[in-house]
Design an enzyme around this catalytic site. Structure first.
Site, mmCIF file in Angstrom:
data_model
loop_
_atom_site.group_PDB
_atom_site.id
_atom_site.type_symbol
_atom_site.label_atom_id
_atom_site.label_comp_id
_atom_site.label_asym_id
_atom_site.label_seq_id
_atom_site.Cartn_x
_atom_site.Cartn_y
_atom_site.Cartn_z
ATOM 1 N N ASP A 13 1.051 -1.056 -0.045
ATOM 2 C CA ASP A 13 -0.160 -0.018 -0.452
ATOM 3 C C ASP A 13 0.914 1.547 -0.137
ATOM 4 O OD1 ASP A 13 0.714 -0.066 2.389
ATOM 5 O OD2 ASP A 13 -0.690 0.366 3.511
ATOM 6 N N CYS A 70 3.203 -3.354 4.367
ATOM 7 C CA CYS A 70 2.526 -1.665 4.482
ATOM 8 C C CYS A 70 2.884 -1.561 6.091
ATOM 9 C CB CYS A 70 0.790 -2.824 4.850
ATOM 10 S SG CYS A 70 1.041 -3.746 6.108
ATOM 11 N N THR A 72 2.166 -1.643 9.455
ATOM 12 C CA THR A 72 2.261 -2.776 10.536
ATOM 13 C C THR A 72 2.845 -4.265 10.281
ATOM 14 O OG1 THR A 72 0.469 -3.038 10.968
ATOM 15 C CG2 THR A 72 1.805 -1.364 11.645
ATOM 16 N N HIS A 103 10.609 -22.903 10.419
ATOM 17 C CA HIS A 103 9.043 -23.943 10.892
ATOM 18 C C HIS A 103 7.584 -24.090 10.611
ATOM 19 C CE1 HIS A 103 12.085 -23.510 15.360
ATOM 20 N NE2 HIS A 103 12.448 -24.368 13.457
ATOM 21 N N HIS A 138 7.805 -30.388 11.740
ATOM 22 C CA HIS A 138 7.185 -29.729 11.466
ATOM 23 C C HIS A 138 5.557 -29.677 10.350
ATOM 24 C CE1 HIS A 138 9.597 -27.067 13.941
ATOM 25 N NE2 HIS A 138 11.221 -27.682 13.104
#
Length: 160
Positions: A13, A70, A72, A103, A138
């Protein structure tokens, strides 16, 4: 573990635009074919408009992995992780990126553009691209991600 010529879509963004531009160049220099989904300026935009098309490509298997940015990283990850088969990991350090790959077999890297420097973002990207999935113990855990209830039925709301 570079895959020369591998197509990697990248999208952001407005908050991630400048860092996306830098990473686009880095990916090209590393030999990847970059598919820039947008945005193409710092004008305010809505992150889902860019996360949806990238996530759909990964979910459909059109590409093996992609990169979202973006402010955060959270908004992009919320959208991406709604898609079957997408494991989007918000990574703010190379160590987190490595663990997300080792993982969790993360196939979408999400960067919090307002919280990492260009140098750190490049290190995170390189680590994520070069770290293989460990499999083993995993593998079963990753397989369980697609299950939607305690009975292992993959149909939302089914089972009792």
């Amino acid at each position: 573990m570079a895959h020369p010529g591998e197509r990697i879509p990248i999208a952001s963004d407005h908050a991630g635009f400048e860092l996306k531009e830098r990473l686009r160049t880095v990916l090209s220099e590393m030999g990847y074919s970059v598919d820039d989904i947008g945005t193409h300026s710092t004008a305010s935009t809505d992150y889902p408009d860019y996360a949806h098309p990238l996530s759909q490509q990964v979910s459909d298997g059109a590409v093996q992995r992609g990169v979202l940015l973006c402010g955060t990283g959270l908004g992009m990850s919320y959208v991406a992780n709604r898609y079957p088969g997408v494991r989007a990991a918000v990574s703010w350090s190379p160590e987190i990126a490595a663990l997300a790959r080792k993982h969790n077999d993360a196939n979408v890297l999400v960067l919090p553009a307002r919280f990492v420097s260009d140098e750190d973002a490049i290190a995170i990207l390189r680590t994520w691209l070069e770290t293989p999935f460990e499999g083993g113990r995993h593998q079963g855990r990753v397989a369980k991600i697609e299950q939607t209830n305690e009975h292992g039925d993959d149909t939302p709301g089914s089972g009792a």
